[in-house]
Scaffold this motif. Sequence first.
Motif, PDB file in Angstrom:
ATOM      1  N   ARG A  57     -37.212 -13.818  -5.844  1.00  0.00           N
ATOM      2  CA  ARG A  57     -36.705 -15.148  -6.194  1.00  0.00           C
ATOM      3  C   ARG A  57     -37.628 -16.239  -5.675  1.00  0.00           C
ATOM      4  NH1 ARG A  57     -34.719 -18.478  -2.988  1.00  0.00           N
ATOM      5  NH2 ARG A  57     -34.012 -16.930  -1.477  1.00  0.00           N
ATOM      6  N   GLU A  58     -38.030 -16.144  -4.418  1.00  0.00           N
ATOM      7  CA  GLU A  58     -38.881 -17.168  -3.808  1.00  0.00           C
ATOM      8  C   GLU A  58     -40.216 -17.294  -4.548  1.00  0.00           C
ATOM      9  OE1 GLU A  58     -38.640 -19.400  -1.363  1.00  0.00           O
ATOM     10  OE2 GLU A  58     -36.768 -18.870  -0.376  1.00  0.00           O
ATOM     11  N   GLU A  61     -39.562 -18.943  -7.906  1.00  0.00           N
ATOM     12  CA  GLU A  61     -39.258 -20.370  -7.746  1.00  0.00           C
ATOM     13  C   GLU A  61     -40.478 -21.177  -7.310  1.00  0.00           C
ATOM     14  OE1 GLU A  61     -34.572 -19.923  -6.345  1.00  0.00           O
ATOM     15  OE2 GLU A  61     -36.045 -20.685  -4.924  1.00  0.00           O
ATOM     16  N   HIS A 108     -44.440 -24.828  -7.992  1.00  0.00           N
ATOM     17  CA  HIS A 108     -43.170 -25.498  -8.240  1.00  0.00           C
ATOM     18  C   HIS A 108     -42.524 -25.999  -6.946  1.00  0.00           C
ATOM     19  CE1 HIS A 108     -43.102 -24.086 -12.390  1.00  0.00           C
ATOM     20  NE2 HIS A 108     -43.426 -22.889 -11.946  1.00  0.00           N
ATOM     21  N   ASP A 109     -43.225 -25.898  -5.833  1.00  0.00           N
ATOM     22  CA  ASP A 109     -42.659 -26.232  -4.525  1.00  0.00           C
ATOM     23  C   ASP A 109     -43.544 -27.287  -3.866  1.00  0.00           C
ATOM     24  OD1 ASP A 109     -42.073 -26.210  -1.715  1.00  0.00           O
ATOM     25  OD2 ASP A 109     -41.145 -24.249  -1.937  1.00  0.00           O
TER      26      ASP A 109
END
Length: 157
Positions: A57-58, A61, A108-109
């Motif tokens: 997931r990380e 994301e 995206h972070d």
Amino acid sequence: MKPQKTIYVFDGVVFDQAERILIDQRVGDALESVNGLWEVPGGKLEFGETPEQAIAREILEEIGCRVKVKKLIPYTDVGTLEYPDKIQHTVVFYYICELMEDEGIEVHDHKIGGFRWVKPEELDDYEFMFGNRVAIDVALKLKDVAPEDGECGVWEG
């Protein structure tokens, strides 16, 4: 005295088909001394997740690629960081991962300044967060050693 907190982090040493390793650069952290350092991607568990689910997931994301989490490596990174508002005891577990899909890969972070796919012989060109380089070296030695895939048992009480 500042509040103390322990966190558990699960990171993935991700290999692509060309045997390169995915690394990202840390930025925007409250702890200035870690900004600009390189690391392998990952993060903390959300409620109900396995470590493998958290890593997948990380990475999806943060960077937008899908990975297969293969196995836990026998190296754990433990340290204490003093932030302006807390003292954080951090325990990091590392897993070997395989890139499955990288269409649309981009950051995206806001805490990631960029990412790179690097060959093992290029690793010395980067300054890494604490135990990340050791974890990468262990993963390089063990990625093709049986068992190639691990698993996580889940139970409810």
